[in-house]
Design an enzyme around this catalytic site. Sequence first.
Site, PDB file in Angstrom:
ATOM      1  N   ASP A 219       0.995  -1.184   0.088  1.00  0.00           N
ATOM      2  CA  ASP A 219       0.101   0.213  -0.077  1.00  0.00           C
ATOM      3  C   ASP A 219       0.872   1.208   0.002  1.00  0.00           C
ATOM      4  O   ASP A 219       2.205   1.116   0.316  1.00  0.00           O
ATOM      5  CB  ASP A 219      -0.892  -0.051   1.186  1.00  0.00           C
ATOM      6  CG  ASP A 219      -1.905   1.202   1.371  1.00  0.00           C
ATOM      7  OD1 ASP A 219      -2.437   1.640   0.427  1.00  0.00           O
ATOM      8  OD2 ASP A 219      -2.094   1.375   2.441  1.00  0.00           O
TER       9      ASP A 219
ATOM     10  N   ASP B  54       0.030   5.090   0.960  1.00  0.00           N
ATOM     11  CA  ASP B  54      -0.491   6.012   2.204  1.00  0.00           C
ATOM     12  C   ASP B  54      -0.245   5.258   3.633  1.00  0.00           C
ATOM     13  O   ASP B  54      -1.117   4.197   3.620  1.00  0.00           O
ATOM     14  CB  ASP B  54      -1.542   6.873   1.967  1.00  0.00           C
ATOM     15  CG  ASP B  54      -1.567   7.722   0.905  1.00  0.00           C
ATOM     16  OD1 ASP B  54      -0.928   8.957   0.881  1.00  0.00           O
ATOM     17  OD2 ASP B  54      -2.006   7.378  -0.175  1.00  0.00           O
TER      18      ASP B  54
END
Length: 409
Positions: A136, A138
């Site tokens: 991922d 953020d």
Amino acid sequence: MVSLVDEGDRTTKQNVVITDAKSGINMEITVAVTTNPSAAALFTTAAQKPPVVPGGSYITISRKKLLQNLEINGTAARINAWVDSMKASSPTHVKSTPSLSSQDETSWMLQHPSALEMFEQITSASKGKQIVMFLDYDGTLSPIVDDPDRAFMSDSMRATVRKLARYFPTAIVSGRCRDKVYSFVRLAELYYAGSHGMDIKGPSKGAQYKNDDEGVLCQPASEFVPMIDEVYQALLEKTKSTPGAKVEHNKFCISVHFRLVDEKRWCELAQQVRSVLKEYPKLRLTQGRKVLEIRPTIKWDKGKALEFLLESLGYANCTDVFPVYIGDDRTDEDAFKVLRERGQGFGILVSKIPKETNASYYLQEPSEVMDFLQRLVQWKRLSLRRQLRVRRQLEELKVSTTEKCLTVE
């Protein structure tokens, strides 16, 4: 009963009988009447027979009016549910800390140990298998910041991910628009799955990344683009009266960030979002870390993107693949769940607090993610060196044996 009425409003309850003109059936409900004329009346059904009000008559409301009020009440429930979810998704909110129902922090950590502390066990489990990395962005590769447009990753993290991709197929899986994620990462050798996996592109052959359709592997929500554009414009207009609200267009989905919105106005923001979404039943809303995510209702998420990428890499039905997914948000749970169901690889949750998860391990923050990735790169390097050394020894042994045979002859 759920209410949108301020605590300062005074309410009184009154039994009211509803007459259905078609069936002639009377149904009693309880009405909460407020002194604030702008507040919505609240309704709850009652099973007992209707009492007679002073004067011996009933108060009647049309069936149509009842349904309208019930819809208002349903809306209130949904809005309050959204706000509760928004609060729960905020790591800094007091109510978000006890995310687990009955397990304390110690038992949670026993079930989800640190990936750094369990590094040797993890690499041992991957022995003889091809590791594939899914990351991922953020909160995983970059820290969570107030301004989503400034979620930059550090140079050291970028260098680490670049080295990682030399040894393992690596993909960035994000809710962000694919091009936006690339503008942060700037590594052409990676796979990029933007818009929660609804926009997937493979590595570029050259050093220059191209923002065209060349190399695009999957875009399952293409037909929704015009609708997403409409909703984006509508949300910009609707939310402009809420200070701090930021609407981000992610091509196949939309993010409404409320990190800079005063918590007292979260309910207002949720109402604004719903007022737009009610006209688009083919879109759904989910919550992340101080963000509302609006996506098409197709059966596609980060878990589906993970499966698609494994298939694209030729590992669809292989037993010698070891996928590792690292993420911090609710949307990453779809990928964690897929790995758990496949019985291959594992998920790593990035979080400082215990929370319900399908991940097997945890890391506290991006700095620990970088440490883990660096250790993984170092471990792979040492493994390759050992393999090379063994190969050389075998070749030397083979040469030595051949020379001895020739000498004997």
